[in-house]
Design an enzyme around this catalytic site. Structure first.
Site, PDB file in Angstrom:
ATOM      1  N   THR A   9       0.857  -1.181   0.000  1.00 15.21           N
ATOM      2  CA  THR A   9       0.000   0.000   0.000  1.00 15.21           C
ATOM      3  C   THR A   9       0.892   1.230   0.000  1.00 15.21           C
ATOM      4  O   THR A   9       1.533   1.533   1.012  1.00 15.21           O
ATOM      5  CB  THR A   9      -0.922   0.012   1.228  1.00 15.21           C
ATOM      6  OG1 THR A   9      -1.708  -1.179   1.237  1.00 15.21           O
ATOM      7  CG2 THR A   9      -1.844   1.234   1.196  1.00 15.21           C
ATOM      8  N   LYS A  51      -7.167   1.274  -2.665  1.00 15.20           N
ATOM      9  CA  LYS A  51      -6.740   0.637  -1.408  1.00 15.20           C
ATOM     10  C   LYS A  51      -6.710   1.658  -0.270  1.00 15.20           C
ATOM     11  O   LYS A  51      -7.085   1.342   0.865  1.00 15.20           O
ATOM     12  CB  LYS A  51      -5.366   0.003  -1.589  1.00 15.20           C
ATOM     13  CG  LYS A  51      -4.783  -0.613  -0.311  1.00 15.20           C
ATOM     14  CD  LYS A  51      -5.642  -1.741   0.231  1.00 15.20           C
ATOM     15  CE  LYS A  51      -5.187  -2.205   1.618  1.00 15.20           C
ATOM     16  NZ  LYS A  51      -3.810  -2.665   1.668  1.00 15.20           N
ATOM     17  N   LYS A  92       0.501   5.235   9.135  1.00 11.73           N
ATOM     18  CA  LYS A  92       0.993   5.414   7.771  1.00 11.73           C
ATOM     19  C   LYS A  92      -0.153   5.379   6.771  1.00 11.73           C
ATOM     20  O   LYS A  92      -0.246   6.228   5.883  1.00 11.73           O
ATOM     21  CB  LYS A  92       2.018   4.316   7.448  1.00 11.73           C
ATOM     22  CG  LYS A  92       2.662   4.437   6.063  1.00 11.73           C
ATOM     23  CD  LYS A  92       1.968   3.631   4.976  1.00 11.73           C
ATOM     24  CE  LYS A  92       2.128   2.142   5.158  1.00 11.73           C
ATOM     25  NZ  LYS A  92       1.595   1.376   3.982  1.00 11.73           N
TER      26      LYS A  92
END
Length: 316
Positions: free
Chosen positions: A117, A193, A262
Site C-alpha cells: 500500500t 486501497k 501510515k
C-alpha cells in the site's frame, strides 16, 4: 495493510479467480519479507512455485530458505529473474529499493507486481521509473491479514497496462481469491486501497467507541460484539476486530499502530491532492498519535487504538 475482509459482491471490473490446480511456474522473486511478505512468499512456495527471496535485513529470509526458497545474493540478483513481486513497508522503502539505478540493469520486459500500500504520488513515480527502464509495472495492493495471505484468500486491487495485468493475473490468482482490475494507471489501485483502509480505520474507531459505551453499562464486550455481528455487521472486519478489541488481544500484531498511522497519512495526502475534505481524519490521527506515544500500545496491533478511547472515558 491491510485486513481480513469478506468477499465483496461481483462487479464488471472483477477478474474471475482461478479454478483447479496450476502447473508449476518459472522462477519468481519476492522482495520484502515482513509479516505479510513472508506469508505471500510462503504461499507461492506452498502452491509449487520456485521462489527467490530478498530482504534488506537478510535474516528475514532464513525461514523461507529453510522451506525451499532460494536466497538472492543481492537486489540485482533478485531483479534478474523476469518476474518480481514486492511487499515493502512504505513509499521510502519501495522507492529506495526500486531506484532508477537498480532498475537500469533489469532485463527488458521484466514484470514487477507491487503488492504494498503506497501513496498515489509514489506509485506514479515508480510507474514512470519502471517504464523508462522497460519494466512492466502493476500496482496490486491486497486486502487481508497475513493469515489470509497464507491461505491464498486475499482480495487484490490491481491496475496497470492491459498486457501487464494479464501477465500478472496467474500470480495474483496464486495469492488471492479474487482480483479487481480498476484501471491502466497503477496509482488508481493505490487510491482504491487507500480508500478501503480509511473505511477500515473508521470501523476500528466505531468499534472502540461502541464497546466502551456498553462496557461502562456493565455489558460484556464479547456479548455485544456477538449481537452486533450476528445480523447488522456480519463482515470479518467487525467480527475479527470486534473480538480483538473486546478481549484486548492486540499481540501479536497483524498490522501495527505505526503502519495504521501510515495508511491514515496516505488517505490524508490523497485527499489534500484531490481537494477533498476528510472531516473525521483529525480525530483518527489523534487516536493513532496517542497510541504511538504510549510505549505499551505502540508495538501492538493497530486495533489497540481502542485503548485510547477506553482511557478517555470515565472509569467505572
Amino acid at each position: 495493510m491491510d485486513e481480513n475482509w469478506p468477499r465483496p459482491g461481483s462487479g464488471n471490473s472483477a477478474t474471475s479467480r482461478r479454478s483447479g490446480r496450476r502447473e508449476r511456474m518459472s522462477d519468481i522473486s519476492f522482495i520484502g519479507l515482513g509479516e505479510m511478505g513472508s506469508a505471500l512468499a510462503g504461499r507461492l512456495l506452498e502452491t509449487g512455485h520456485s521462489v527467490r527471496v530478498w530482504n534488506r535485513s537478510p535474516g528475514a529470509a532464513d525461514a523461507l530458505v529453510a522451506s525451499g526458497a532460494t536466497r538472492a545474493a543481492s537486489i540485482a540478483d533478485a531483479l534478474g529473474v523476469g518476474t518480481v513481486i514486492s511487499m515493502l513497508a512504505n513509499d521510502e522503502a519501495a522507492e529506495a529499493v526500486f531506484s532508477a539505478e537498480s532498475l537500469a540493469g533489469v532485463p527488458a520486459g521484466t514484470l514487477h507486481i507491487n503488492c504494498a500500500t503506497l501513496s498515489v504520488d509514489a506509485t506514479d513515480r515508480l510507474a514512470e521509473r519502471h517504464a523508462l527502464a522497460g519494466v512492466e509495472y502493476v500496482a496490486a495492493p491486497v486486502l487481508g491479514r497475513s493469515n489470509v495471505a497464507a491461505a491464498g484468500k486475499l482480495n487484490v486491487i490491481a491496475a496497470g497496462t492491459k498486457s501487464a495485468t494479464a501477465r500478472a493475473q496467474p500470480w495474483l490468482d496464486a495469492i488471492g481469491k479474487r482480483t479487481w482490475v480498476v484501471g491502466e494507471r497503477p496509482s488508481t489501485a493505490s487510491l482504491v486501497k487507500i480508500g478501503a483502509n480509511y473505511t477500515l480505520i473508521h470501523a476500528l474507531q466505531a468499534l472502540a467507541e461502541s464497546l466502551t459505551l456498553v462496557e461502562h453499562g456493565g455489558v460484556d464486550g464479547l456479548t455485544f460484539v456477538e449481537i452486533l455481528t450476528d445480523a447488522a455487521f456480519t463482515g470479518s472486519v467487525y467480527t475479527g476486530y470486534g473480538s480483538l478489541i473486546a478481549r484486548k488481544a492486540y499481540s501479536p500484531p497483524g498490522f501495527t499502530v505505526g503502519l495504521g498511522l501510515k495508511d491514515l497519512s496516505l488517505a490524508e495526502r490523497a485527499a489534500a491532492d484531490s481537494g477533498v475534505v476528510l472531516s473525521t481524519a483529525p480525530v483518527l490521527r489523534d487516536m493513532f498519535e496517542r497510541a504511538l506515544a504510549d510505549p505499551d500500545l505502540a508495538p501492538l496491533d493497530w486495533s489497540a487504538i481502542a485503548e485510547i478511547t477506553r482511557g478517555l472515558s470515565a472509569s467505572d
